[in-house]
Enzyme design. Structure first.
Site, short mmCIF file in Angstrom:
data_model
loop_
_atom_site.label_atom_id
_atom_site.label_comp_id
_atom_site.label_asym_id
_atom_site.label_seq_id
_atom_site.Cartn_x
_atom_site.Cartn_y
_atom_site.Cartn_z
N ASP A 194 0.87 -1.30 -0.03
CA ASP A 194 -0.17 -0.02 -0.04
C ASP A 194 0.99 1.21 -0.15
O ASP A 194 2.38 1.11 0.32
CB ASP A 194 -1.05 0.07 1.14
CG ASP A 194 -2.06 -0.81 0.99
OD1 ASP A 194 -2.35 -1.26 0.15
OD2 ASP A 194 -2.95 -1.14 2.00
N LYS A 216 -3.14 3.49 -2.94
CA LYS A 216 -4.47 4.44 -3.10
C LYS A 216 -4.33 5.64 -2.26
O LYS A 216 -3.67 5.49 -1.25
CB LYS A 216 -5.62 3.76 -2.87
CG LYS A 216 -6.03 2.36 -3.57
CD LYS A 216 -7.43 1.84 -2.96
CE LYS A 216 -7.13 0.37 -3.54
NZ LYS A 216 -8.47 -0.44 -3.14
N GLY A 247 -1.18 -0.86 5.29
CA GLY A 247 -1.06 0.00 6.61
C GLY A 247 -1.91 -0.25 7.67
O GLY A 247 -2.70 -0.83 7.58
N GLY A 248 -1.48 0.06 8.91
CA GLY A 248 -2.13 -0.21 10.09
C GLY A 248 -2.35 -2.00 10.32
O GLY A 248 -1.47 -2.50 10.44
N ASP A 249 -3.52 -2.15 10.40
CA ASP A 249 -4.12 -3.43 10.53
C ASP A 249 -4.90 -4.13 9.43
O ASP A 249 -5.83 -3.28 8.85
CB ASP A 249 -4.80 -3.62 11.99
CG ASP A 249 -5.27 -5.08 12.19
OD1 ASP A 249 -4.84 -6.05 12.87
OD2 ASP A 249 -6.53 -5.54 11.69
N GLY A 355 0.86 10.31 11.33
CA GLY A 355 1.31 10.03 12.65
C GLY A 355 2.35 9.03 12.82
O GLY A 355 2.36 8.18 11.90
#
Length: 412
Positions: A194, A216, A247-249, A355
């Site tokens: 991503d 995206k 990204g993230g979870d 962040g």
């Protein structure tokens, strides 16, 4: 001469003689490996009592006798009597049962390795001479750290069935990926990545690993989701280990469920490695606790694509913390709906851009002025929006009664 082998203990009958500290340490491992453990001892340590209370082990509260080994597949002799341990090892030898003699490894037929697991690999270290547990643990830990840091190419060398591993890379800081996620990258033949998340990690993969960027942005979707699904399936069908770096979870607004579904439908083996979601990590890194005793005890995580839905507005009105992902463009509509629903105009709002990275910026305001402040300071995605009393400046310093900066200046 001692040889190193792996034994499958899952579902096997393991008898442990002794209820002290040594037995406790070994029993934890046997239980974690799925063994059917019976502890034979007049008294048990507190740790073994807890295992027994949870039904993890069976217990015979007496001294061990030779007949206890009749149906065993593996035995640990760990009583506080070295002579008895040696006798147990002899009983096991007579029955052709694997046995560790905790008093004298040379009397038993097995030694327990200090092991570490790295995806579908396990590394074990044993002593070939007099047992030295501290030494073998030190070697194991050094090897494990080397592997988990991505210093070793863990790609499969033999052809085999392809697989897909969905890895949550965390909120952006590459140090916040999980150990398993880092291991998976070292196993990858292909990485489908991503735009968001810890993309810096890609510099650590070997040059001959195929990297497919399907990232995206809010107004640019170069690779539709169905094509991403097809890439994962096609590469896996070619026998590749495919890491989908998200990204993230993967399951928090990451469309991971759709990708897993595509793999399952295609008969592809798929693993999901959870990631640290930006919804929690980004506020935390910015000094904003999403829950705080006496301030907010409930949390709703939503997406800007959902807009000002009923659940979001109700949570805001009730004083819950609301975390909005991908919500910068929808913020004006959400603010209008919140005010129309009677939410307090001075409700604190914090917006954290980029962040956990070096480009992080925090902008603060309230329902009354946050839209104007965002326009003036040029807030842009990716950003996390936190709504609620937990976003009030100075909260963790004890300044619960503080009001937002009337100038509404962005803090960088």
């Amino acid at each position: 001469m001692t040889a190193l082998f792996g034994l499958e203990l899952h579902g096997r009958a393991v008898v442990v003689a002794g209820g002290g500290a040594v037995a406790s340490r070994r029993v934890r491992r046997f239980v974690s490996e799925g063994a059917q453990v019976t502890v034979v001892a007049p008294e048990l340590s507190a740790d073994l009592e807890r295992h027994a209370a949870h039904g993890d082990i069976a217990v015979e509260r007496r001294g061990i006798v030779a007949a206890d080994l009749d149906d065993a597949w593996f035995v640990l002799a760990a009583t506080d009597d070295a002579t008895l341990n040696d006798a147990i090892a002899q009983w096991a030898h007579e029955r052709r049962v694997w046995c560790i003699d905790a008093s004298d490894a040379s009397k038993g037929s097995a030694r327990q390795a200090a092991t570490s697991k790295h995806g579908d690999l396990a590394v074990g270290v044993i002593s070939l001479d007099t047992p030295d547990p501290g030494r073998i643990r030190a070697v194991r830990d050094a090897v494990a750290a080397h592997l988990d840091a991505g210093e070793v190419d863990l790609r499969r060398r033999r052809p085999g069935a392809g697989r897909v591993i969905l890895v949550g890379s965390g909120p952006g800081d590459p140090g916040l990926i999980t150990v398993r996620g880092r291991q998976a990258l070292a196993e990858a033949d292909v990485v489908v990545t991503d735009r968001l998340g810890a993309t810096e990690l890609l510099v650590t993969v070997p040059y001959d690993v195929e990297v497919v960027n399907v990232g995206k942005s809010p107004d640019n979707h170069p690779v539709p989701q169905h094509e991403i699904n097809a890439i994962l399936v096609d590469r896996a069908r070619a026998g590749k280990t495919v890491v989908r770096l998200k990204g993230g979870d993967p399951y928090v607004f990451g469309r991971g469920g759709e990708e897993v579904h595509a793999c399952i439908e295609a008969g592809i083996d798929v693993e999901v490695v959870p990631g640290i979601t930006s919804a929690l990590a980004v506020p935390a890194r910015a000094g904003i606790p999403v829950t705080q005793r006496g301030v907010s005890t409930s949390l709703l995580v939503t997406t800007g694509h959902a807009g000002a839905d009923q659940a979001t507005i109700a949570a805001m009105a009730a004083g819950a913390t609301v975390v909005i992902l991908m919500g910068v463009s929808a913020l004006p509509d959400i603010v209008d709906a919140a005010l129309d629903a009677g939410c307090a105009v001075d409700t604190p709002i914090a917006i954290v851009e980029n962040g956990t990275t070096a480009r992080e910026r925090v902008t603060r305001g309230t329902f009354e002025d946050i839209v104007r402040i965002c326009s003036e300071t040029g807030v842009k995605p990716p950003a996390i929006i936190v709504v609620g009393e937990v976003a009030r400046p100075g909260l963790l310093a004890g300044a619960l009664a503080a009001t937002p900066d009337p100038a509404g200046e962005a803090r960088t």
